[in-house]
Design a protein around this motif. Structure first.
Motif, PDB file in Angstrom:
ATOM      1  N   VAL A  43      19.737  78.368  11.304  1.00 41.86           N
ATOM      2  CA  VAL A  43      20.057  79.691  11.786  1.00 41.86           C
ATOM      3  C   VAL A  43      18.909  79.935  12.661  1.00 41.86           C
ATOM      4  CG1 VAL A  43      20.329  82.334  11.329  1.00 41.86           C
ATOM      5  CG2 VAL A  43      21.392  80.554   9.910  1.00 41.86           C
ATOM      6  N   TYR A  44      17.635  79.715  12.247  1.00 40.41           N
ATOM      7  CA  TYR A  44      16.465  80.138  13.093  1.00 40.41           C
ATOM      8  C   TYR A  44      15.853  78.811  13.725  1.00 40.41           C
ATOM      9  CZ  TYR A  44      17.008  84.207  10.233  1.00 40.41           C
ATOM     10  OH  TYR A  44      17.426  85.387   9.587  1.00 40.41           O
ATOM     11  N   CYS A  65      16.113  82.441  17.176  1.00 39.74           N
ATOM     12  CA  CYS A  65      17.684  81.959  17.070  1.00 39.74           C
ATOM     13  C   CYS A  65      18.142  81.449  18.567  1.00 39.74           C
ATOM     14  CB  CYS A  65      18.598  82.937  16.625  1.00 39.74           C
ATOM     15  SG  CYS A  65      18.123  83.550  14.875  1.00 39.74           S
ATOM     16  N   PHE A  99      23.426  79.686  14.021  1.00 37.18           N
ATOM     17  CA  PHE A  99      23.614  81.099  14.267  1.00 37.18           C
ATOM     18  C   PHE A  99      25.075  81.900  14.565  1.00 37.18           C
ATOM     19  CE2 PHE A  99      23.113  84.437  17.586  1.00 37.18           C
ATOM     20  CZ  PHE A  99      22.521  85.524  16.866  1.00 37.18           C
TER      21      PHE A  99
END
Length: 148
Positions: free
Chosen positions: A52-53, A116, A122
């Motif tokens: 996600v990051y 992100c 994401f």
């Protein structure tokens, strides 16, 4: 101990008690998926959270992953209640606000903190939060009887 028949009966009863329409079912689905997302932050470590990051994966620690998992589980509980009691205006608003918080978090991580990027890790949270917000905004009066 529960038998398979008990689980089936309970599931049917729960689904029958939900408000009509697809939005409550969507909220229930997202709630169930969120349980698994929460568990993975405690069990499998950093791998999925770092997706996600992914622009700054080293900023994701075990502590931040578990905190994220806890936050996700709290959101799961809120959305489960939303699925069951969407006709209650205060519950509807609480669920709506939970998606606003999620969108703010992910939006700020994308645009301000730059942790992100628009990748597959994401896009899930982005699509779920924006779809849910738009859908809920358009359906508030239908479910609660109260216009914005």
């Amino acid at each position: 101990m529960f038998s398979l028949q008990d689980v089936i009966t309970t599931t049917k009863t729960t689904l029958a008690a939900m408000p009509k329409g697809y939005l409550p079912k969507w909220l229930l689905f997202i709630s169930i998926v969120s349980v698994f997302n929460s568990i993975q932050t405690y069990v499998s470590g950093l791998e999925l959270t770092r997706k996600v990051y992914e622009r700054k994966p080293t900023e994701t620690t075990h502590l931040s992953a578990r905190t994220f998992g806890t936050w996700t589980f709290i959101s799961c509980v809120i959305r489960f209640y939303g699925a069951m009691y969407l006709n209650e205006p205060h519950i509807f608003e609480l669920v709506f606000m939970s998606y606003m918080v999620a969108l703010f978090h992910f939006g700020s991580e994308l645009l301000i903190f730059r942790t992100c990027k628009l990748g597959k890790g994401f896009m899930g949270p982005l699509v779920v939060s924006t779809t849910s917000l738009v859908w809920m905004y358009k359906q508030r009066e239908y479910y609660t009887g109260v216009a914005w």
